[in-house]
Design an enzyme around this catalytic site. Structure first.
Site, PDB file in Angstrom:
ATOM      1  N   LYS A 115      27.389  12.729 -17.399  1.00  0.00           N
ATOM      2  CA  LYS A 115      26.850  12.130 -16.179  1.00  0.00           C
ATOM      3  C   LYS A 115      26.155  13.214 -15.359  1.00  0.00           C
ATOM      4  O   LYS A 115      26.803  14.072 -14.777  1.00  0.00           O
ATOM      5  CB  LYS A 115      27.955  11.469 -15.362  1.00  0.00           C
ATOM      6  N   GLU A 173      17.608  10.708 -14.423  1.00  0.00           N
ATOM      7  CA  GLU A 173      18.045  11.576 -13.331  1.00  0.00           C
ATOM      8  C   GLU A 173      17.173  12.824 -13.283  1.00  0.00           C
ATOM      9  O   GLU A 173      16.995  13.513 -14.291  1.00  0.00           O
ATOM     10  CB  GLU A 173      19.502  12.016 -13.532  1.00  0.00           C
ATOM     11  N   CYS A 410      28.518  50.811  11.663  1.00  0.00           N
ATOM     12  CA  CYS A 410      27.872  51.941  12.341  1.00  0.00           C
ATOM     13  C   CYS A 410      27.665  51.707  13.827  1.00  0.00           C
ATOM     14  O   CYS A 410      27.261  52.631  14.543  1.00  0.00           O
ATOM     15  CB  CYS A 410      26.538  52.278  11.676  1.00  0.00           C
ATOM     16  N   CYS A 426      21.389  44.874  10.275  1.00  0.00           N
ATOM     17  CA  CYS A 426      21.619  46.178  10.891  1.00  0.00           C
ATOM     18  C   CYS A 426      20.353  47.011  10.683  1.00  0.00           C
ATOM     19  O   CYS A 426      19.956  47.241   9.537  1.00  0.00           O
ATOM     20  CB  CYS A 426      22.825  46.861  10.257  1.00  0.00           C
TER      21      CYS A 426
END
Length: 678
Positions: A115, A173, A410, A426
C-alpha cells in the site's frame, strides 16, 4: 451509561473533528495527527453511527471518500466513482473479512500488493492520449492537476502497444521516493526553508504547485493499481489488468503477488511489514484484492469502498515519550538547530533519546512544550523527529521553549544570515568551538577527505589540547605536536599507534581529487555534485577563487545560489588563509591529470549507481567509471545507458525500470568494466 443525548453530542464532535483533520490532510497537506490516530477516530465514529444511525450526519466522513474540499484548482467529475479502501488492523479482523466474502477458498485467488503512502490520482486516457489527471477529491469530483502530472517522467502522455482502449481511467498513487525526499528536505533546511513532514506531504505539495516547472523539478513517480471506467477492453482477473497496463507503458508495481491461500496472504503481509524500509517509497500497509473480476462484480461496493478489497494497515512507527528538555546544537556552517532531549524510548528497533526539531519556527508550529508527552517517529535510518505533543496529557507544569539569542558554545549573538531565513546562525565561524569541531570532524569523514583516525573524538581532543586553532593548521601537524594530546598518547607516555596512523592518513589525504578538497572546505550549499562540477570546469582552486558569480553560475550543476556562496566564501581573509596553508603543506589544489592506464571500456556511456556495492564505495565507483571513460550521473533519464544496482537500492532502480534503462548488478558492472557485454 451513555444517554442518547451523549451519543448525539459525541457523534457531532467526532464528525467535526475528523472533517477538520481531513481538511488539514487533503487541502493544507499539514496533518497534525498520525494516520494511525486518524484511523482510530474514524473507527470510533463508525461504531457510534452503527449503534445510533438516527444521529448520523448526511455528510459523515464515514460515507465520503477523502476530504471533498475545494481548493483553487478546477474541479471535474470522475467518470466512475473513485473509491477508498476499508482497513483492518490485525489478523483477526482480516480473518473476519475473508470469512465474509469467501464461500470456498478454492473459488478465489488473491492479489496482494504493498500500500503506497502517496497521493491518489485518476488518469483519463481517450484513444490512448492522456486527456486529464484528477486528484481523488471526494471520490466523485477531483481537482485538475493534468499539467503537473505530465511533468512526471514515468507517466506516458500517450499509451503504446496493441489493443489500446477507446477510453480508460487509470487509478494509482503519486509518490516522492524516500531517498530523494531526504535529500530534498536537507536542501530545504540548508536554505532556511520549512521542511516537508513526510514524503506523502511532499508529493501532495509538489502536485499542487501553480507553476508546473516547480513540479517538474521534483522527482515524483507513480504506481498504478487499478482501472475505473473503460471502453474497448476487458479482462477476467486483476492481475491480467496489471499486465495490460504495463504493456501500454504505464508504471505498475513490481511488488504484487497472486496467491491461492490465506496463509500465503499472511506471509506477504508479514514480509513487507519486516521489509517496509527496503521499498523505494513509503508504505503503510498491504492491500489484498479478490483477483477474479467476476467475483469482484458479485461482491460489489459499499458507499465508499469495494467489498472485494481490504487494506491491512501496519502499526505506525510512532511512539510517545516525555520531552525532558529542548537543547540546541551548532553545525559546521553555524546553523543552530533545536533538538529534543527525551526519556529513552524504543522506536523502529532502536533506543533513542534525541530527536530533531529543525528550527524555532518548527517548534512553534508543532506546539511542543518542555515536559510534554510527545509523539516521535523514526522510519528506517532516518533521524528521529518529534511530530507533536499529546495535549490531553499536559499537567500545567510544561514550559515554553525559548530560542537562545547567543551561541551556547561561544556566546556570539545569533542572527539570520539572509532575509527570509528561518534559521538562526552563529556568525563566529572562525573561532566558535562547536563550528570548528564539526568542520574538522567533517574533513575526516568519508564525504570529504576520508582521513583515518580523524573522528569526532580526535577533532575534540586536538582543539581542546590546543593543537589546532582552526582547520588551516591541520596538515602541518607533526608527531611532536600530537604528543601534547592525551588522545594520541599511550599509558607509558609514548605516542600510540593511532598517531602514526593519523599522520600517514594526512599525507594520503593531500593527494585527494580536487572536488574532495572543495567539499572539505565546508562552503555552504556546496556538496559533492557541485564540487565535482567546479573541479572539472575550472581545474584548480585558484581559478575557482578568481571566477565571478556569473562564470560560476554557468557551470552545469552549480547555479546562482551556489555561485554566490562560493564567491562569498573566498572573499573572507581567514578562508583564503586555509587554502594558502593547505597548499603550503603540500595539499594538491589542482585537478591534475592522473595517469590513467584503465581501458576506456565505458567511453561514451552514462551510468547511474544506486544502493551499496561490495567492492566499491559510493564515491569510489564514480571515480572508477570516470577512469574507464564513462560519465557517472546522479539521476536516471532516457539518456542513461545503464543503472548499476546494489543492496538496498533507492528510487533510481524503479525509475530505470519505468524508462526501460538496462539494469546491472555488481557482477554485470564488472563485466562491463572488463569490456564484456553484460
Amino acid at each position: 451509561m451513555a444517554t442518547e443525548s451523549d451519543a448525539r453530542r459525541e457523534i457531532a464532535q467526532l464528525t467535526e473533528e475528523i472533517r477538520d483533520h481531513q481538511f488539514r490532510y487533503y487541502v493544507l497537506d499539514k496533518p497534525i495527527i498520525s494516520d494511525g490516530d486518524f484511523d482510530l477516530l474514524l473507527k470510533k465514529l463508525e461504531k457510534l453511527e452503527s449503534k445510533y444511525p438516527e444521529f448520523k450526519d448526511q455528510n459523515s466522513p464515514t460515507e465520503l471518500v477523502g476530504g471533498g474540499f475545494s481548493t483553487h484548482f478546477t474541479q471535474y467529475d470522475h467518470i466512475e466513482k473513485m473509491m477508498s479502501l476499508d482497513n483492518v488492523f490485525g489478523a483477526d479482523e482480516l480473518e473476519t473479512w475473508f470469512d465474509r466474502i469467501e464461500k470456498s477458498e478454492t473459488n478465489n485467488s488473491w492479489l496482494c500488493e504493498v500500500k503506497v503512502d502517496g497521493l491518489a490520482i485518476n488518469l483519463l486516457y481517450q484513444n490512448g492520449k492522456l486527456i486529464r489527471a484528477l486528484t481523488r477529491g471526494n471520490g466523485t469530483t477531483g481537482e485538475d492537476v493534468t499539467l503537473n502530472i505530465k511533468t512526471i517522467v514515468s507517466i506516458p502522455h500517450e499509451l503504446s502497444g496493441k489493443n489500446i482502449p477507446d477510453l480508460l481511467e487509470v487509478r494509482g498513487e503519486v509518490f516522492f521516493p524516500v531517498e530523494a525526499f531526504n535529500e530534498f528536505n536537507d536542501a530545504l533546511e540548508e536554505e532556511g526553508k520549512q521542511r516537508f513532514a513526510n514524503p506523502r506531504n511532499a508529493a501532495a505539495g509538489s502536485l499542487r504547485q501553480k507553476d508546473p516547472r516547480v513540479t517538474a523539478s521534483r522527482p515524483l513517480s507513480m504506481v498504478v493499481h487499478g482501472i475505473g471506467a473503460s471502453s474497448g477492453v476487458s479482462f477476467t482477473q486483476q492481475s491480467e489488468a496489471y499486465k495490460l497496463l504495463e504493456a501500454w507503458g504505464l508504471p505498475i508495481s513490481n511488488r504484487f503477488k497472486v496467491v491461492k491461500s490465506r496463509k500465503e496472504v499472511i506471509e506477504f503481509i508479514n514480509y513487507y511489514e519486516k521489509h517496509r524500509h527496503d521499498v523505494e517509497h513509503e508504505i503503510d500497509g498491504a492491500v489484498v484484492k479478490v483477483n477474479e473480476i467476476s467475483a469482484q462484480e458479485e461482491l460489489g461496493f459499499t458507499s465508499r469502498a469495494p467489498k472485494w478489497a481490504i487494506a491491512f494497515k501496519y502499526p505506525p512507527e510512532e511512539v510517545t515519550t516525555r520531552l525532558l528538555d529542548i537543547k540546541v546544537s551548532v553545525g559546521r556552517t553555524g546553523r543552530v538547530t533545536p533538538f529534543a532531549f527525551m526519556e529513552p524510548v524504543v522506536v523502529a528497533g532502536s533506543t533513542v533519546t534525541n530527536a530533531t526539531l529543525h528550527n524555532q519556527e518548527e517548534v512553534e508550529r508543532k506546539g511542543v512544550l518542555i515536559g510534554d508527552i510527545v509523539v516521535i517517529r523514526k522510519a528506517g535510518d532516518v533521524i528521529p523527529e518529534v511530530l507533536g505533543p499529546v495535549v490531553e496529557r499536559r499537567t500545567g507544569n510544561e514550559k515554553k521553549f525559548v530560542m537562545p539569542t547567543t551561541c551556547p558554545d561561544c556566546g556570539s549573538k545569533l542572527r539570520a544570515m539572509s532575509e527570509g531565513d528561518v534559521d538562526l546562525r552563529c556568525p563566529n565561524a572562525q573561532s566558535c568551538p562547536a563550528q570548528l569541531r564539526e568542520r574538522i570532524y567533517y574533513i575526516g569523514s568519508r564525504a570529504a577527505l576520508d582521513i583515518d583516525v580523524l573522528g569526532y573524538e580526535a577533532a575534540t581532543a586536538m582543539l581542546g589540547d590546543g593543537l589546532l586553532e582552526d582547520e588551516s593548521g591541520l596538515f602541518d601537524l607533526t608527531s611532536k605536536e600530537l604528543a601534547r594530546s592525551a588522545f594520541f598518547i599511550k599509558k607509558d607516555g609514548n605516542l600510540g599507534a593511532n598517531a602514526e596512523k593519523f599522520l600517514q592518513a594526512l599525507e594520503e589525504a593531500k593527494n585527494r581529487p580536487l572536488w574532495r578538497i572543495i567539499v572539505a572546505l565546508s562552503i555552504r550549499h556546496v556538496g559533492p555534485t557541485a564540487a565535482q562540477a567546479l573541479a572539472k570546469n575550472f581545474g584548480s582552486l585558484e581559478k575557482i577563487q578568481a571566477a565571478s558569480i556569473d562564470e560560476l553560475a554557468l557551470v552545469d550543476g552549480v547555479g546562482g545560489i551556489i555561485a554566490e556562496s562560493v564567491v562569498e566564501w573566498f572573499s573572507i581573509d581567514w578562508h583564503k588563509e586555509i587554502v594558502k596553508k593547505w597548499g603550503s603543506a603540500g595539499v594538491s589544489l589542482v585537478d591534475a591529470p592522473v595517469e590513467n592506464n584503465s581501458p576506456q571500456t565505458l567511453a561514451g556511456l552514462t551510468l547511474v549507481v544506486t544502493g551499496s556495492l561490495v567492492d566499491f564505495t559510493r564515491d569510489g565507483v564514480s571515480e572508477v567509471i570516470a577512469a574507464h571513460g564513462g560519465k557517472a550521473s546522479s539521476s536516471v533519464s532516457k539518456k542513461t545507458d545503464y543503472v548499476v544496482v546494489g543492496d538496498a537500492p533507492g528510487s533510481k532502480a524503479a525509475k530505470a525500470e519505468e524508462l526501460g534503462v538496462p539494469i546491472l548488478d555488481e557482477a554485470g558492472f564488472k563485466a562491463l568494466l572488463n569490456g564484456k557485454k553484460p
